[in-house]
Structures are given as structure tokens and as C-alpha cells.
Design an enzyme around this catalytic site. Structure first.
Site, PDB file in Angstrom:
ATOM      1  N   CYS A 113       2.641  -1.800   4.117  1.00 46.52           N
ATOM      2  CA  CYS A 113       1.764  -2.236   3.031  1.00 46.52           C
ATOM      3  C   CYS A 113       1.761  -3.755   2.944  1.00 46.52           C
ATOM      4  O   CYS A 113       2.797  -4.403   3.118  1.00 46.52           O
ATOM      5  CB  CYS A 113       2.239  -1.679   1.694  1.00 46.52           C
ATOM      6  SG  CYS A 113       2.486   0.107   1.703  1.00 46.52           S
ATOM      7  N   HIS A 136      -2.675 -10.011  -1.055  1.00 46.45           N
ATOM      8  CA  HIS A 136      -4.101  -9.757  -1.172  1.00 46.45           C
ATOM      9  C   HIS A 136      -4.619 -10.077  -2.576  1.00 46.45           C
ATOM     10  O   HIS A 136      -4.961  -9.175  -3.340  1.00 46.45           O
ATOM     11  CB  HIS A 136      -4.360  -8.294  -0.809  1.00 46.45           C
ATOM     12  CG  HIS A 136      -5.803  -7.912  -0.783  1.00 46.45           C
ATOM     13  ND1 HIS A 136      -6.833  -8.817  -0.617  1.00 46.45           N
ATOM     14  CD2 HIS A 136      -6.407  -6.689  -0.917  1.00 46.45           C
ATOM     15  CE1 HIS A 136      -7.982  -8.173  -0.647  1.00 46.45           C
ATOM     16  NE2 HIS A 136      -7.759  -6.894  -0.840  1.00 46.45           N
ATOM     17  N   CYS A 158     -12.760  -5.741  -2.449  1.00 48.04           N
ATOM     18  CA  CYS A 158     -11.984  -6.666  -1.619  1.00 48.04           C
ATOM     19  C   CYS A 158     -12.871  -7.597  -0.804  1.00 48.04           C
ATOM     20  O   CYS A 158     -12.384  -8.500  -0.131  1.00 48.04           O
ATOM     21  CB  CYS A 158     -11.048  -5.894  -0.695  1.00 48.04           C
ATOM     22  SG  CYS A 158      -9.966  -4.806  -1.617  1.00 48.04           S
ATOM     23  N   LYS A 196      -0.975  -8.939   5.307  1.00 56.32           N
ATOM     24  CA  LYS A 196       0.419  -8.494   5.360  1.00 56.32           C
ATOM     25  C   LYS A 196       1.355  -9.575   4.840  1.00 56.32           C
ATOM     26  O   LYS A 196       2.279  -9.285   4.083  1.00 56.32           O
ATOM     27  CB  LYS A 196       0.781  -8.133   6.816  1.00 56.32           C
ATOM     28  CG  LYS A 196       2.196  -7.604   6.968  1.00 56.32           C
ATOM     29  CD  LYS A 196       2.295  -6.179   6.473  1.00 56.32           C
ATOM     30  CE  LYS A 196       3.726  -5.730   6.249  1.00 56.32           C
ATOM     31  NZ  LYS A 196       4.340  -6.275   5.055  1.00 56.32           N
TER      32      LYS A 196
END
Lengths: 399, 511
Positions: A213, A344, A88, A340
Site C-alpha cells: 500500500c 498520495h 485521484c 509508494k
């Protein structure tokens, strides 16, 4: 003794595509969208870019391997282009490569591009991937929410916090990000949520509910960097400079040694200490204006506030509930909506965070604009709490 | 001359039990004649258990119970439902037990009496110590008699010369190509004929042919038999067998119908283990097994059995349970579809995550086989830190020494839960997938899947033990791969029903 990268690199242009379920777009479309914005922002010609770094994580269902796709999409004039991947932190790694190149004098102007097209799997959540031919044979068949959810139970136990109280703080993390994301037209999710909606959401991986998530989306973001002396010739007013870029990787301690408590991220703490030193920051709580941290899950953001030394040990949940990291708090976190609300797209996220800090520092964040921010920090946590890479970057204005 | 007999014993029963009433409630409309059997519960292997994993667990229990530190020279795996037709199943079990490379491993199969056959063969070669483990997961069709009568289980014996817990006094075998049921190599389940044929022309005629000469040669009267083991799927038939050889009904050993069900080739050993757990010195034990004929063995419990009357031994930190404990500690499932799903008998849409390719790099699996099967990690000779997997550089951040690690087994060590989750997104055939970071007592840490626990059960600090389980199934190449998983240690917990949900108020645990 190396003196670091502080004030050696300027960002003169940035771009960010609209993030979301871009069913109609291919990586090429997302990359062009971000690139054209950055090129216009920098007010340079494409031919002035002498080298490029391209961040892509899931090459299998994104652009394919190598840096060739970026060179092709942008019809770059056969300049060196390098593909980077570091979980990431991939987008930040692209920026680090470009920044180090200009700082070293290997080239004058460089491009960092990150892109990910996640929504072509046909199912929600991140695509499945191998962990390695040996690791697949014994490691759990975990999902990202399940791996990060581990922090929840361990943190609650370590600090003797009732899970209901922790869940409320986690819900506040998500609530705050949705409040912010609603003001961001480039965010994937632009809807406010109530605390009740978040707390009563279906369980994904105990103790994480659906709204704990982050989203899964497609997107691209990029930066054009040069040295400050060149930036002064290209920019009319103030420009953003890099104060610090630090990376820390797990070495197996978390997964294989009992010294790790399971309730924190060792790498973030290591990277943060180095980053503050490189940037010359002695009191991060007082000196940093805003943060964009790796809020893949609400519990991650909560734990990170302590790992970044912004909240005292065991106190992050109280600081969060007190509104310290809200838009009107003393140190706003995820003022753009964060992972959020942006989702992502892995290769893009680090640069998307940088994009928001860049806008805020230059006073160009529109409805989200904070009052006179001076230092902004981005943080990525690639991998999972017990095996990861932490990347921390700090940005400010030229001096 | 040293006595020959049983030196150790152990058993494994899957934790999952389905109430037979639940089975009958689901299939009674198809086969109403099964109603008399709709009582008690039968054991069933979860999706990550099979005869190999059960066989390993039983062998572990056997070795842990054995009063003497003895090493088996041979390992026999007896089963008619071993997962591999051409890959030595016993070899997998030996690897999981981390037996020496020189151990002679072999599979016994082809008949419900395979396990006793192996024991009799071993008695003909008394100098060679045998670890015999038998397991069965009888393949069943919905609404069949086998579905309601059978149970999945495993049992193991350590056999050889020494100070046996039960001395072998004789064996007898007869064969007959008598077909009461069969399963061909191409068939998924048994073809079963009517019970009266099996009983009247099979059992009651074969039993006297083997038993009577065995007793006569040993100079024992039928009335002296304290424990008669007659393993049959329908326990009512055992009384007919006993009557045919004049053994008193009170000597009949418990068929384990109420809590387990008939475990095929493993059932004779399973019943024998139960008998040995309660036998008194001097007791005569007659064990039989039927399948195209009959095997019969005569044993007498020795004084040594008194020494291990307390079987709840803790050895090397691992907790082993007696069969009696395991019979009492099941989790009763009342959901018939979960029972079907556990053995892959329900065509479930598990979602796209289940499409993940689980191709095994066999070269890696072989090179790392002691880590993956034996659960052997390393311990650093410089700082004494146990670690998994074994690595060149020590994992201890204060040490980091190069190539200092010697072998260190985690298989029989207990661990505490450092972190965990119940993951409803991950693909598993028994959602949610539960996994976490575990800290071993004595050192060492691992990120690992957990099994055998209910939703809402695990908390930080809980004690877990290691069990050899199926890790992944490669449905494309029809291959299973195995590794170890953590199971909760339930000391003193009793049988319970499923369905408990994690409450929202539950905290991080009691760490």
C-alpha cells in the site's frame, strides 16, 4: 476533427513541496512552498498569471470548498480561479484546465495547483467519504486497499498464476519504488525495504500487505503553462511540452455488467489508446522513456502495465520480476519513488508525477536522472477498479 | 369446503453457534449452577442479523418450500424482540419479500405465545391466507440462565385454505396473568423468576386446561399424539408438561437444545417446522406455546406432506435448506467475546473508522425501497441484460437503450464471485469485511458485501446466494438500515469449527 493538444502547451515552471506527514504545515504552507519554486523556475512575475486551476479532493478537511483558498493564499489579483475535483485525477485535471485555457488562447499564462492535507484525520489511511445518498445504502463499506485488492485475486485467477508468484511480483513493485524513493529528498518515505520485509508484512486486505500500500501524506505541486511560442520568449533552452492529455471515466459497465473481468481497468485502456494517438505514438513500449503510474497499491501498478499496453496480457508480473520497470530497466516506472514513497495527497499527485517527468526531461533529476529520456507518461486512476477515472498525460520536449 | 391448515413451512437458523461449554468456561465462575447446561451449542445472530432479517429468511424458505404457487394476503410478524417499537416490522419484511402493496401487514408481540396466537386468529378468518413469520433474538445478560439456554432463530408458516400439509383440527387458549418472567418497555433484558414456580404453578397447570378440552372436542386420545411440541427454555420441563396431560414422553418433539436453544416467541413454530419435515401422513401433531397462559393447536399431517418429503427444493435458482440441514451446518464458535460482540454486549474500541456517520437519507431509502428491500433491479427489454440498480440507460455497452428496463428480482438468484477481498482495515463488527464483484447466474453484476463466511473461505468462482441483512447501524440515531449480502452456498458441507486462516499459498481460486 479535433487534432488534440499535442505541442500546443508548454510547461515553463514547476514546483513540488516536500511530501510527508506535515503536521506543522497548513495547506497554505504547502501551496506557497510549491508555488514559489515554480515561480522562480518560470522566472515570471506572479502578476503574469492570468488564470488558475486548483485541485482539491477532500475539501471537508483540507482547504474548504471553492477555489477561493488558492486565490487568498497567493493573493492573486482577482483573476479567474477554478476549483476542480475528479478523484485521484484531481491534480491532473487542474493541469488539463490550465493547459486547455492557454491552448485555446483564453489566456497566455495559467497556473495549475494541486494540494491535499490528509494527515488531519487522526487515523491512518484515507478519510472516510460518502459515495452518494443512494449508493451508501447498498455499496460495500469498502476501503481503497480492499477495493484494489480485488484486482489481485481476479488477476491471479484469470491468468492462472499462483498467489505466491503474484505476491512476489507485487513485492518487487514496492521494493523497486523504495529503492528509487530513497534517492528523493522530497519523498515521504526514503527508506529501502527488503523483499522479505515486504512479503512478510501484516495483511491489510487480502492479498495486500502493508507494504503493498502507498503512504498517506500531505503535499502540494503545481505547474505554470503557456503556449510554445510564448515559452520560446521566456525560456533560454529546451522546454517541456504536453503531447497528450486524455481522460476516461467508467460508465457503470465494470460495476454492473458481466463483460468486465475484474482483473483490469477498462478506463486506462481507453485513455491509453487515445493518449498514444494524440501524442502520435505508435509503439509505446519503444517510444516512452519513463512512466509515473497510479501505484496506490502494488497490484494496481502491476495490472496497469498491461492496461497501458506496456506488458503483454498476463505477462506484467514476469516483466516486473525481470526488472523491466526498475531504475535500470528498459522503461523505469516511478523513478521518483511513486505514490509508494510520496504518499498520495490526492489533489497533488497528478502534478507531483508531472513534476518528476518534467525534471527528467530537462535533465534536472539529480541522483535519479535517467539517460536522455524523450517521452514521459503520467497516469492516475481515481476511484476504485470498478468505478473510476483514468487520466493519462504524455510529455516531451519542444520541437 | 376446502381444508384449512399449513400450506408451507420454513425456518432460518443463524449460521453462528457458540458452544455452551465456551459460555460456561467464561462465566462459570459467576454462576456455577449452569454447569449442567454446558453442552451442545446455541445459535446466535451475528451483528448483521436481527429478528427482521431472520424473519425474512424463514419466510423465504417457507415460500420456496410451499408446494403450491400461492400468494399471501396477510403477513404477520411475531416476535417479542422486533427491532422497532413504532415502525412496522412486518412492513420491512413484506418489502424484503416484495409482496404486493395490498398485503395486510401487522406485528404480533407481547408474549412467548405470540406466533401461535397469530395462527389461531388466522384460523378464525380462514379465507384470508396468512404468511406468518416469527423470529426471536432474546436479549441476554452475561452469566444469566437465558444466555446459555436461548438461541436466536426464525420460523415461518403459510396458513390458509387449500390442500394443507397439516390440517388444523382445533385450537384452545387460556390466559392467566402469571409472571414467571417479564421484560418491560424500558428494560433491556428479562427479569426471570425461579424455575420451580414456572414449572409447578404455571406449565403443568395451564397445559391440561388447554390441551385436555382440545383433545376431547376433537375426539382424540392423548396416546394418539405422535408429535407433542412443548416449547420451553429448559427442555427437561417438557417432560413434566407431557406427564400432566398423559402424553407419552416418546412423542415429545426435539426441543432443539443441542444445536439451537430456545427461540422465544419463534420456538413453537421452529419445533413445528422440524416436526413437519419428518411427519408422516396421518400423524397427529399437538403444538403448544406458553406465556401468561397457554395456546394449543391440533394438527394432522395429510397425504400432501408426503409429496414434499424432499424439502431440498431448488426454486428459481435459489437454494433453500431444511431446518435439519441448517441444524447440521452451523459454524461452531468457541470465542465467548465474539459471541458478546455479535449482539453488541461488549464495549469494543472499533477505531476511528467506526465514527463514520451513517445517517440515512430517508427520502432516498423510500424512493429506492424496491431496490434496497426487494432487491429489484431492471432487465433491458432490448438486450435482455439484467442490471442493478435499475437505470434509465441500459448498462450493456453494446446496447445503452433508454428506458427499456422492466423489474427484475435478484433476491433469489445465485451468483459467482468475480473478485473479492478480506479487508482488515474497513470497519465491521466482524472483521475482516469481505466484499467483491459478483456475477449473477442469468446475468447481472454487483459489488457487494459478503457475510456468513470465514476468513480464507472465499475463492474466485464460488457460488453465493443473497440474504437480507443489516447493512449499517446508525449509532447516533439508533437506526438500522438493511440491504442484501452474499452468503456462500455450502452444499453438502458439514458443521465446522472456526479459526481457519487463509494460507499464503492459496491462489486466486478455482474460477
Amino acid at each position: 476533427m479535433a487534432d488534440g493538444i499535442c505541442n500546443k502547451v508548454a510547461i515553463i515552471g514547476m514546483g513540488c513541496s516536500k511530501f510527508g506527514e506535515r503536521w506543522d504545515a497548513r495547506p497554505e504552507d504547502l501551496i506557497i512552498e510549491a508555488f514559489e519554486e515554480a515561480l522562480q523556475d518560470a522566472a515570471i512575475d506572479k502578476k503574469q498569471i492570468e488564470a488558475a486551476w486548483f485541485g482539491v479532493f477532500y475539501d471537508e478537511q483540507n482547504t474548504g470548498k471553492s477555489a477561493y483558498p488558492l486565490s487568498q493564499y497567493l493573493r492573486l489579483p482577482n483573476i479567474p480561479v477554478t476549483r476542480v475535483e475528479n478523484l485521484c485525477a484531481t491534480g491532473t485535471e487542474a493541469l488539463r484546465g490550465a493547459a486547455y485555457a492557454v491552448a485555446a488562447g483564453a489566456c497566455d499564462i495559467a497556473l495549475a495547483m494541486g494540494c491535499e492535507k490528509l494527515k488531519d484525520t487522526g487515523f491512518g489511511g484515507l478519510p472516510e467519504r460518502t459515495k452518494g445518498t443512494f449508493e451508501d445504502l447498498y455499496q460495500p463499506s469498502f476501503t481503497p486497499p480492499g477495493a484494489f485488492a480485488q484486482l489481485g485475486a481476479a488477476y491471479a485467477a484469470k491468468h492462472a498464476i499462483a498467489m505466491d508468484d503474484l505476491k512476489r511480483a507485487m513485492a518487487h513493485v514496492s521494493w523497486k519504488s523504495h529503492q528509487n524513493g530513497a534517492l528523493n529528498e522530497k519523498a515521504h518515505l526514503q527508506k529501502k525495504l527488503s523483499m522479505e520485509q515486504i512479503l512478510e508484512a501484516p495483511m491489510v486486505a487480502y492479498p495486500l500487505g502493508v507494504f503493498d500500500c502507498c503512504g498517506v501524506s500531505d503535499g502540494a505541486a503545481c505547474a505554470i503553462v503557456t503556449r510554445p511560442e510564448i515559452a520560446k520568449t521566456l525560456c533560454d533552452g529546451p522546454f517541456v511540452t504536453i503531447k497528450s492529455m486524455q481522460l476516461a471515466l467508467s460508465n457503470g459497465t465494470e460495476m454492473g455488467h458481466q463483460s468486465w473481468d475484474g482483473a483490469s481497468t477498462i478506463t486506462t485502456r481507453k485513455a491509453a489508446q487515445r493518449a498514444y494517438k494524440e501524442a502520435g505514438i505508435s509503439d509505446p513500449k519503444a517510444e516512452i522513456s519513463l512512466t509515473e503510474v497510479h501505484d496506490c497499491f502494488s497490484i494496481t501498478e502491476l495490472v496497469l502495465m498491461e492496461d497501458l499496453f506496456l506488458s503483454a496480457e498476463g505477462m506484467a508480473y514476469k516483466d516486473i520480476l525481470d526488472g523491466r520497470y526498475d531504475a535500470d530497466g528498459s522503461m523505469p516506472c516511478q523513478i521518483d519513488g511513486g505514490l509508494k514513497c510520496f504518499g498520495h495527497p490526492i489533489g497533488a499527485s497528478g502534478l507531483r508525477m508531472t513534476y518528476e517527468v518534467y525534471l527528467q526531461l530537462l535533465g534536472r533529476a539529480g541522483a535519479r536522472q535517467l539517460q536522455s529520456p524523450t517521452l514521459g507518461m503520467t497516469h492516475n486512476l481515481g476511484g476504485i477498479p470498478n468505478r473510476n477515472v483514468a487520466a493519462i498525460s504524455i510529455f516531451g520536449l519542444n520541437e | 369446503m376446502a381444508d384449512f391448515g399449513i400450506l408451507g413451512f420454513g425456518a432460518y437458523l443463524p449460521q453462528k453457534r457458540i458452544s455452551r461449554k465456551s459460555i460456561f468456561d467464561a462465566i462459570g465462575w459467576i454462576n456455577a449452577s449452569l454447569k449442567p447446561f454446558a453442552k451442545g451449542a446455541r445459535a446466535y445472530a451475528n451483528w448483521d442479523e436481527d429478528p427482521i432479517t431472520m424473519g425474512v429468511a424463514a419466510a423465504q424458505a417457507c415460500l420456496a418450500h410451499a408446494p403450491q404457487e400461492v400468494e399471501a394476503q396477510t403477513l404477520c410478524f411475531a416476535s417479542t424482540t422486533a427491532p422497532f417499537l413504532d415502525r412496522q416490522n412486518a412492513g420491512i419484511i413484506a418489502a424484503a419479500l416484495d409482496l404486493p402493496k395490498q398485503t395486510h401487514c401487522y406485528d404480533f408481540s407481547g408474549s412467548q405465545r405470540a406466533a401461535l396466537s397469530a395462527l389461531i386468529v388466522a384460523s378464525q378468518n380462514p379465507k384470508t391466507r396468512l404468511l406468518l413469520t416469527a423470529a426471536e433474538q432474546t436479549p441476554i445478560r452475561a452469566a444469566s440462565t437465558m444466555e446459555i439456554l436461548c438461541g436466536d432463530a426464525a420460523a415461518a408458516l403459510l396458513i390458509g385454505e387449500g390442500k394443507p400439509l397439516a390440517k388444523l383440527h382445533g385450537t384452545k387458549t387460556i390466559y392467566a396473568d402469571f409472571v414467571d418472567h417479564y421484560r418491560t418497555a424500558n428494560a433491556k433484558t428479562d427479569y426471570v423468576l425461579e424455575e420451580r414456580w414456572y414449572r409447578d404453578e404455571g406449565l403443568v397447570k395451564f397445559a391440561p386446561q388447554a390441551i385436555l378440552p382440545l383433545l376431547e372436542e376433537a375426539g382424540i386420545e392423548a396416546a394418539q399424539i405422535a408429535h407433542f411440541i412443548a416449547p420451553v427454555a429448559n427442555p427437561a420441563l417438557a417432560r413434566h408438561i407431557a406427564a400432566a396431560v398423559n402424553i407419552k414422553p416418546t412423542a415429545l418433539a426435539d426441543s432443539l437444545f443441542d444445536t439451537c436453544g430456545y427461540a422465544g416467541a419463534a420456538h413453537a413454530l421452529l419445533m413445528l417446522v422440524q416436526v413437519l419435515e419428518k411427519a408422516k401422513a396421518g400423524d397427529w401433531i399437538l403444538a403448544t406455546a406458553f406465556g401468561q397462559g397457554c395456546e394449543a393447536i391440533l394438527l394432522q399431517a395429510t397425504d400432501a406432506i408426503t409429496d414434499i418429503a424432499k424439502h431440498k427444493t431448488e426454486k428459481q435458482g435459489a437454494i433453500t435448506h431444511t431446518l435439519q440441514d441448517q441444524l447440521a451446518q452451523g459454524i461452531i464458535e468457541n470465542n465467548y467475546t465474539k459471541f458478546l460482540a455479535a449482539s453488541g454486549r461488549l464495549d469494543i474500541d472499533w477505531g476511528m473508522r467506526a465514527e463514520r456517520d451513517n445517517r440515512t437519507a430517508q427520502s432516498v431509502a423510500y424512493a429506492k425501497s424496491r431496490a434496497l428491500y426487494g432487491f429489484i433491479g431492471g432487465i433491458c427489454s432490448a438486450c435482455q441484460t439484467p442490471q442493478f440498480p435499475k437505470s434509465h440507460y441500459c448498462v450493456n455497452p453494446e446496447c445503452g437503450a433508454l428506458d427499456t428496463q422492466t423489474d427484475y428480482s435478484f433476491a433469489r438468484r445465485l451468483a459467482r464471485v468475480k473478485s473479492f477481498t478480506e479487508d482488515w482495515l474497513a470497519f465491521t463488527r466482524d472483521p475482516p469485511l469481505i466484499y467483491g464483484n459478483l456475477s449473477f447466474e442469468g446475468g447481472g453484476n454487483i459489488f457487494m458485501e459478503m457475510t456468513g463466511c470465514e476468513t480464507g473461505e472465499i475463492a474466485i468462482g464460488d457460488l453465493v446466494a443473497m440474504q437480507f441483512r443489516i447493512k449499517d447501524i446508525d449509532t447516533v440515531r439508533d437506526f438500522k438500515r438493511y440491504f442484501w449480502k452474499a452468503v456462500p452456498v455450502r452444499i453438502g458441507k458439514v458443521e465446522k469449527e472456526t479459526g481457519k486462516e487463509r494460507t499464503k499459498s492459496k491462489g486466486g481460486g478455482h474460477g
